[in-house]
Design a protein around this motif. Structure first.
Motif, PDB file in Angstrom:
ATOM      1  N   ASN A  41       0.815  -1.211   0.000  1.00 56.12           N
ATOM      2  CA  ASN A  41       0.000   0.000   0.000  1.00 56.12           C
ATOM      3  C   ASN A  41       0.848   1.259   0.000  1.00 56.12           C
ATOM      4  OD1 ASN A  41      -2.442  -1.463   0.123  1.00 56.12           O
ATOM      5  ND2 ASN A  41      -2.361  -1.566   2.358  1.00 56.12           N
ATOM      6  N   MET A  44       1.355   2.116  -3.439  1.00 54.53           N
ATOM      7  CA  MET A  44       0.262   1.943  -4.378  1.00 54.53           C
ATOM      8  C   MET A  44      -1.031   2.661  -3.971  1.00 54.53           C
ATOM      9  SD  MET A  44       0.952  -2.119  -5.104  1.00 54.53           S
ATOM     10  CE  MET A  44      -0.345  -2.298  -6.319  1.00 54.53           C
ATOM     11  N   ARG A  45      -1.202   3.005  -2.715  1.00 52.51           N
ATOM     12  CA  ARG A  45      -2.433   3.639  -2.242  1.00 52.51           C
ATOM     13  C   ARG A  45      -2.141   5.081  -1.904  1.00 52.51           C
ATOM     14  NH1 ARG A  45      -6.021   1.173   2.693  1.00 52.51           N
ATOM     15  NH2 ARG A  45      -6.122   3.271   3.580  1.00 52.51           N
ATOM     16  N   ASP A  47      -3.451   7.524  -0.349  1.00 50.92           N
ATOM     17  CA  ASP A  47      -3.640   8.144   0.960  1.00 50.92           C
ATOM     18  C   ASP A  47      -2.598   7.736   1.982  1.00 50.92           C
ATOM     19  OD1 ASP A  47      -4.729   5.546   0.996  1.00 50.92           O
ATOM     20  OD2 ASP A  47      -6.073   6.041   2.648  1.00 50.92           O
ATOM     21  N   ALA A  49       0.681   6.383   0.757  1.00 48.33           N
ATOM     22  CA  ALA A  49       1.956   6.170   0.053  1.00 48.33           C
ATOM     23  C   ALA A  49       2.985   7.219   0.440  1.00 48.33           C
ATOM     24  CB  ALA A  49       1.741   6.200  -1.452  1.00 48.33           C
ATOM     25  N   LEU A  52       4.532   7.086  -4.277  1.00 49.88           N
ATOM     26  CA  LEU A  52       3.460   6.490  -5.072  1.00 49.88           C
ATOM     27  C   LEU A  52       3.938   6.121  -6.475  1.00 49.88           C
ATOM     28  CD1 LEU A  52       0.401   5.811  -5.145  1.00 49.88           C
ATOM     29  CD2 LEU A  52       0.049   8.116  -6.075  1.00 49.88           C
ATOM     30  N   GLU A  57      -0.409  -0.723  -9.713  1.00 45.69           N
ATOM     31  CA  GLU A  57      -1.721  -1.378  -9.649  1.00 45.69           C
ATOM     32  C   GLU A  57      -2.015  -2.148 -10.933  1.00 45.69           C
ATOM     33  OE1 GLU A  57      -6.385  -0.218  -8.643  1.00 45.69           O
ATOM     34  OE2 GLU A  57      -4.803   1.321  -8.569  1.00 45.69           O
ATOM     35  N   SER A 110       4.911   5.052   6.669  1.00 46.91           N
ATOM     36  CA  SER A 110       4.323   4.191   5.645  1.00 46.91           C
ATOM     37  C   SER A 110       4.898   2.785   5.640  1.00 46.91           C
ATOM     38  CB  SER A 110       4.540   4.828   4.268  1.00 46.91           C
ATOM     39  OG  SER A 110       3.880   4.119   3.253  1.00 46.91           O
ATOM     40  N   GLY A 117       0.367   1.161   5.297  1.00 45.66           N
ATOM     41  CA  GLY A 117       1.294   1.269   4.168  1.00 45.66           C
ATOM     42  C   GLY A 117       2.183   0.054   4.006  1.00 45.66           C
ATOM     43  N   TRP A 121      -0.569  -5.191  -1.028  1.00 47.96           N
ATOM     44  CA  TRP A 121      -1.763  -4.760  -1.755  1.00 47.96           C
ATOM     45  C   TRP A 121      -2.808  -5.872  -1.704  1.00 47.96           C
ATOM     46  CZ3 TRP A 121      -3.470  -0.303  -3.458  1.00 47.96           C
ATOM     47  CH2 TRP A 121      -4.420  -0.232  -4.485  1.00 47.96           C
TER      48      TRP A 121
END
Length: 232
Positions: A41, A44-45, A47, A49, A52, A57, A110, A117, A121
């Motif tokens: 995460n 990849m996420r 909020d 990361a 990022l 993804e 993270s 984080g 995923w």
């Protein structure tokens, strides 16, 4: 996923050195590990990361397909988690010094164990029998990075397929070090993600020219097949 093709001139240089443009096209699945780098995460996420990589993804389905094919053929799957702990402040102080205080704080928040984080995923197809490995450097194979090399050798695995994110940092670092520790090493272009197409391509070609092979998911799966079935 990133567009990628090996230029004919580059393939010819590899063939001139190796005798073939793809030295690891044949793969003994029972001696092969899929090494999935940093598909967490925290990369990849948006909020949570700290670094990022939006393309990551888009390679999840390819990674899952390769993992399934390798398991079915008798190989092993390793999920690598980039991890921050207190040792990073001292044992890898150079990296810390190259980041702003704000960037260091984001990475710690993270990538520390137990955080959102740090988690893999959720759409990754992690199965019972797979192994999860903590990684404390960019490379999973360098001394101090993880115990992955010892784990692989304990199971008689001498070939690694590298996928994950980002192509030109943790994936390439792991792949180069794996080769120099005497593992047959393949980077999988449709299973790796970078921030830009240009970084992805440059990384794969630099690796391919000297360190190992570059094979797609389909080429890897075809390489698992018994010799007689391929010939048929």
């Amino acid at each position: 996923m990133h567009p990628f093709a090996i230029p004919e001139s580059i393939a010819a240089r590899v063939a001139g050195r190796c005798g073939t443009p793809h030295p690891f096209a044949r793969l003994d699945a029972r001696r092969t590990a899929l090494v999935v780098i940093d598909m967490q995460n925290g990369f990849m996420r948006a909020d949570v990361a700290h670094a990022l990589c939006p393309m990551a993804e888009h390679v999840v389905s390819a990674i899952n397909r390769l993992a399934s094919g390798l398991r079915a053929a008798g190989g092993a799957v390793y999920w690598i988690q980039n991890t921050f702990d207190a040792r990073c402040e001292t044992e890898w102080s150079v990296m810390q010094a190259m980041a702003t205080p704000e960037a260091r704080a984001r990475r710690a928040a993270s990538m520390s164990e137990g955080t959102v984080g740090h988690a893999l995923w959720p759409l990754l197809d992690v199965r019972i029998g797979d192994e999860v490995v903590r990684k404390y450097r960019y490379s999973a194979f360098i001394e101090g990075g993880s115990d992955l090399p010892a784990r692989l050798r304990a199971r008689g695995l001498d070939t690694v397929l590298i996928v994950g994110t980002v192509t030109n940092v943790c994936c390439e670092s792991s792949a180069r070090d794996a080769m120099m520790l005497n593992f047959r090493t393949v980077m999988v272009p449709d299973g790796c993600a970078a921030v830009t197409d240009a970084e992805h391509t440059a990384s794969l070609l630099a690796f391919y020219l000297q360190f190992g092979d570059v094979l797609t998911v389909d080429e890897c799966i075809a390489g698992f097949a018994p010799e007689e079935r391929v010939a048929a």
